[in-house]
Design a protein around this motif. Sequence first.
Motif, PDB file in Angstrom:
ATOM      1  N   ILE A  91     -13.324 -19.057 -60.246  1.00 51.74           N
ATOM      2  CA  ILE A  91     -13.484 -18.473 -59.863  1.00 51.74           C
ATOM      3  C   ILE A  91     -12.901 -16.854 -60.456  1.00 51.74           C
ATOM      4  O   ILE A  91     -11.762 -16.684 -60.171  1.00 51.74           O
ATOM      5  CB  ILE A  91     -14.584 -17.663 -59.403  1.00 51.74           C
ATOM      6  CG1 ILE A  91     -16.242 -18.287 -58.996  1.00 51.74           C
ATOM      7  CG2 ILE A  91     -15.120 -15.868 -59.225  1.00 51.74           C
ATOM      8  CD1 ILE A  91     -16.659 -18.340 -57.795  1.00 51.74           C
ATOM      9  N   SER A  92     -12.496 -16.315 -61.606  1.00 49.57           N
ATOM     10  CA  SER A  92     -12.016 -15.271 -62.092  1.00 49.57           C
ATOM     11  C   SER A  92     -12.398 -14.106 -62.189  1.00 49.57           C
ATOM     12  O   SER A  92     -13.476 -13.910 -62.674  1.00 49.57           O
ATOM     13  CB  SER A  92     -11.119 -15.622 -62.977  1.00 49.57           C
ATOM     14  OG  SER A  92     -10.148 -15.366 -63.432  1.00 49.57           O
ATOM     15  N   ASP A  93     -11.602 -13.156 -62.228  1.00 51.75           N
ATOM     16  CA  ASP A  93     -12.129 -11.613 -62.756  1.00 51.75           C
ATOM     17  C   ASP A  93     -11.447 -11.589 -64.515  1.00 51.75           C
ATOM     18  O   ASP A  93     -12.268 -11.086 -65.228  1.00 51.75           O
ATOM     19  CB  ASP A  93     -11.210 -10.278 -61.870  1.00 51.75           C
ATOM     20  CG  ASP A  93     -11.954 -10.263 -60.161  1.00 51.75           C
ATOM     21  OD1 ASP A  93     -13.535 -11.571 -60.702  1.00 51.75           O
ATOM     22  OD2 ASP A  93     -11.839  -9.600 -59.375  1.00 51.75           O
ATOM     23  N   MET A 116      -7.797 -17.250 -45.871  1.00 53.19           N
ATOM     24  CA  MET A 116      -8.180 -17.800 -47.015  1.00 53.19           C
ATOM     25  C   MET A 116      -8.195 -17.146 -47.701  1.00 53.19           C
ATOM     26  O   MET A 116      -8.536 -15.809 -47.975  1.00 53.19           O
ATOM     27  CB  MET A 116      -9.957 -18.949 -46.872  1.00 53.19           C
ATOM     28  CG  MET A 116      -9.724 -19.779 -48.107  1.00 53.19           C
ATOM     29  SD  MET A 116     -11.431 -20.305 -47.219  1.00 53.19           S
ATOM     30  CE  MET A 116     -11.189 -22.665 -46.771  1.00 53.19           C
ATOM     31  N   GLN A 117      -7.256 -16.921 -48.852  1.00 58.62           N
ATOM     32  CA  GLN A 117      -7.600 -15.967 -50.218  1.00 58.62           C
ATOM     33  C   GLN A 117      -8.388 -16.377 -50.994  1.00 58.62           C
ATOM     34  O   GLN A 117      -8.746 -17.123 -52.018  1.00 58.62           O
ATOM     35  CB  GLN A 117      -6.549 -16.113 -50.620  1.00 58.62           C
ATOM     36  CG  GLN A 117      -5.402 -14.166 -51.287  1.00 58.62           C
ATOM     37  CD  GLN A 117      -4.537 -14.533 -52.503  1.00 58.62           C
ATOM     38  OE1 GLN A 117      -3.970 -15.645 -52.871  1.00 58.62           O
ATOM     39  NE2 GLN A 117      -5.502 -13.715 -53.054  1.00 58.62           N
ATOM     40  N   ILE A 118      -9.137 -15.033 -51.990  1.00 58.99           N
ATOM     41  CA  ILE A 118     -10.377 -15.210 -52.429  1.00 58.99           C
ATOM     42  C   ILE A 118      -9.826 -14.876 -53.585  1.00 58.99           C
ATOM     43  O   ILE A 118      -9.115 -13.551 -53.817  1.00 58.99           O
ATOM     44  CB  ILE A 118     -11.371 -14.829 -51.681  1.00 58.99           C
ATOM     45  CG1 ILE A 118     -12.377 -14.801 -49.790  1.00 58.99           C
ATOM     46  CG2 ILE A 118     -12.694 -14.429 -53.062  1.00 58.99           C
ATOM     47  CD1 ILE A 118     -13.386 -13.725 -49.676  1.00 58.99           C
ATOM     48  N   PRO A 119     -10.131 -15.552 -54.919  1.00 60.45           N
ATOM     49  CA  PRO A 119      -9.975 -15.238 -55.674  1.00 60.45           C
ATOM     50  C   PRO A 119      -9.666 -14.174 -57.301  1.00 60.45           C
ATOM     51  O   PRO A 119      -9.435 -13.748 -58.191  1.00 60.45           O
ATOM     52  CB  PRO A 119      -9.895 -16.862 -56.952  1.00 60.45           C
ATOM     53  CG  PRO A 119     -10.944 -17.059 -56.569  1.00 60.45           C
ATOM     54  CD  PRO A 119     -10.966 -16.949 -54.566  1.00 60.45           C
ATOM     55  N   SER A 120     -11.248 -13.955 -56.391  1.00 57.02           N
ATOM     56  CA  SER A 120     -11.884 -13.018 -57.149  1.00 57.02           C
ATOM     57  C   SER A 120     -12.234 -11.575 -56.105  1.00 57.02           C
ATOM     58  O   SER A 120     -12.516 -11.926 -55.058  1.00 57.02           O
ATOM     59  CB  SER A 120     -13.101 -13.786 -57.732  1.00 57.02           C
ATOM     60  OG  SER A 120     -14.173 -12.299 -58.159  1.00 57.02           O
ATOM     61  N   LYS A 121     -11.973 -10.426 -57.084  1.00 52.58           N
ATOM     62  CA  LYS A 121     -12.378  -9.447 -56.262  1.00 52.58           C
ATOM     63  C   LYS A 121     -13.497  -8.880 -56.545  1.00 52.58           C
ATOM     64  O   LYS A 121     -14.253  -8.418 -54.768  1.00 52.58           O
ATOM     65  CB  LYS A 121     -11.922  -8.028 -56.820  1.00 52.58           C
ATOM     66  CG  LYS A 121     -11.531  -6.569 -56.383  1.00 52.58           C
ATOM     67  CD  LYS A 121     -11.581  -5.595 -57.799  1.00 52.58           C
ATOM     68  CE  LYS A 121     -12.848  -4.829 -57.822  1.00 52.58           C
ATOM     69  NZ  LYS A 121     -11.987  -4.050 -59.290  1.00 52.58           N
ATOM     70  N   TYR A 122     -14.612  -9.988 -56.805  1.00 44.53           N
ATOM     71  CA  TYR A 122     -16.134  -9.439 -57.057  1.00 44.53           C
ATOM     72  C   TYR A 122     -16.837  -9.991 -56.055  1.00 44.53           C
ATOM     73  O   TYR A 122     -17.777 -10.148 -55.736  1.00 44.53           O
ATOM     74  CB  TYR A 122     -16.676  -9.721 -58.141  1.00 44.53           C
ATOM     75  CG  TYR A 122     -16.088  -8.377 -59.013  1.00 44.53           C
ATOM     76  CD1 TYR A 122     -16.702  -7.239 -59.351  1.00 44.53           C
ATOM     77  CD2 TYR A 122     -15.110  -8.590 -60.377  1.00 44.53           C
ATOM     78  CE1 TYR A 122     -16.209  -6.011 -59.828  1.00 44.53           C
ATOM     79  CE2 TYR A 122     -14.719  -7.869 -61.170  1.00 44.53           C
ATOM     80  CZ  TYR A 122     -15.259  -6.373 -60.728  1.00 44.53           C
ATOM     81  OH  TYR A 122     -15.015  -5.263 -61.791  1.00 44.53           O
ATOM     82  N   LEU A 123     -15.836 -11.498 -56.247  1.00 44.30           N
ATOM     83  CA  LEU A 123     -16.511 -12.537 -55.320  1.00 44.30           C
ATOM     84  C   LEU A 123     -15.504 -11.515 -53.922  1.00 44.30           C
ATOM     85  O   LEU A 123     -16.754 -12.071 -52.534  1.00 44.30           O
ATOM     86  CB  LEU A 123     -15.780 -14.162 -55.413  1.00 44.30           C
ATOM     87  CG  LEU A 123     -15.993 -15.306 -54.004  1.00 44.30           C
ATOM     88  CD1 LEU A 123     -17.790 -15.510 -54.380  1.00 44.30           C
ATOM     89  CD2 LEU A 123     -14.906 -16.466 -54.506  1.00 44.30           C
ATOM     90  N   GLU A 124     -15.130 -11.617 -53.511  1.00 44.18           N
ATOM     91  CA  GLU A 124     -14.881 -10.848 -52.166  1.00 44.18           C
ATOM     92  C   GLU A 124     -16.111  -9.780 -51.984  1.00 44.18           C
ATOM     93  O   GLU A 124     -16.022  -9.997 -50.916  1.00 44.18           O
ATOM     94  CB  GLU A 124     -12.904 -10.457 -52.588  1.00 44.18           C
ATOM     95  CG  GLU A 124     -12.879 -10.223 -50.769  1.00 44.18           C
ATOM     96  CD  GLU A 124     -10.767 -10.046 -50.596  1.00 44.18           C
ATOM     97  OE1 GLU A 124     -10.626  -9.828 -52.311  1.00 44.18           O
ATOM     98  OE2 GLU A 124     -10.477  -9.656 -49.831  1.00 44.18           O
ATOM     99  N   GLN A 125     -15.726  -8.887 -52.805  1.00 40.64           N
ATOM    100  CA  GLN A 125     -16.373  -8.159 -52.411  1.00 40.64           C
ATOM    101  C   GLN A 125     -18.035  -8.418 -52.098  1.00 40.64           C
ATOM    102  O   GLN A 125     -18.569  -7.641 -50.824  1.00 40.64           O
ATOM    103  CB  GLN A 125     -17.005  -7.180 -53.760  1.00 40.64           C
ATOM    104  CG  GLN A 125     -17.797  -5.853 -53.783  1.00 40.64           C
ATOM    105  CD  GLN A 125     -17.709  -4.914 -55.265  1.00 40.64           C
ATOM    106  OE1 GLN A 125     -16.328  -4.601 -55.709  1.00 40.64           O
ATOM    107  NE2 GLN A 125     -18.772  -4.825 -55.577  1.00 40.64           N
TER     108      GLN A 125
END
Lengths: 203, 203
Positions: A64-66, B1-10
């Motif tokens: 998953i990526s932005d 754990m580092q989430i690879p996407s800002k939107y996934l994190e949001q």
Amino acid sequence: MQIPSKYLEQATEQLATLPGIGKRTALRLALNLHRRDGDEIKTFVEALIQLKTETFACIQCGNISDTETCSICANERRANDIICVVEDVRDIMAIESTETFKGRYHVLGGVISPMDGIGPQALNIDALVERSKNALITEVIFALSPTMEGDTTNFYLFKRIDREGLIITTLSRGVSVGSELQYADEITLGRSLQQRQIFKLNV
Amino acid sequence: MQIPSKYLEQATEQLATLPGIGKRTALRLALNLHRRDGDEIKTFVEALIQLKTETFACIQCGNISDTETCSICANERRANDIICVVEDVRDIMAIESTETFKGRYHVLGGVISPMDGIGPQALNIDALVERSKNALITEVIFALSPTMEGDTTNFYLFKRIDREGLIITTLSRGVSVGSELQYADEITLGRSLQQRQIFKLNV
């Protein structure tokens, strides 16, 4: 239990489609959302929409990526000769948090599971076959779940990507660090005996 | 754990605001939503929006309703002389599913809890005081949680609504049907002894 509102019922049904959320929990979540004010709901809902509209599957590895290419594939300081094959984006996060792997990933999107109707075509396998043909790649690690389905997938992948000069590895099986030996299941304990390691003092 | 996407994190952060959903579970839910197609997400999100925009708190009792007056308050075949006071909409559903109560309800929206900063003003109490002044009402049942906060609220409500000709009752406390006596806590067991009932054969 009879739900007094059609809309409450509808929201409960939708929340109950999430994994691990039963009808009762879904109702609790729906009532919690119902109590929030309009702006909070808007923020909540927008985050879920953006998750779909603003993210991509990385064109190289499927993470998953932005952006079109994920931060791991775009990182030029990572090794280019080793690919770690995982089922799921969460596995990347788990492996990254160990800080012991500095290569690239490939997300399959699941494992072969005929019982669930998931065949090789449903998975991101062809792209892996293409990637591993590159002579730059010297090792492919199969980091799938240690289950029947994971083993089946390992076997299938091996058949597809095996070539001269490519080392194919899987994660070691063995007793968990910090667990008690007597609670390890016999298959795991058996494997950890078969694959025993030369004892080294960590000096 | 580092989430690879800002939107996934949001999305994960928003899902983690739901009760009982931790960060890890929220991430799992977010990834599940991420895998769905656009239409499914639309249906999901619309259900949550409509929950807010299309439902009302019943103007009489505070129950969730698709109309101004909920189906229970609008039902003319239910008794008009008895009000059952509950904390929450879910309690109405729970009591309704027992099929042993045919009166009206009143939803407080919580209990008095100074520890959480919830005073009487934050609750739907004034409306209850008004409703119970009506001479038609002969009984008010306090069906709040058997906790310290519930008892405090019962006491406060009693002070506010007590008047001649009004019977005020609470749910009986005692051992649960189907449970084993030895596992009942001592307070519950003590109460069930104090409030023992004349034995009757159910013939």
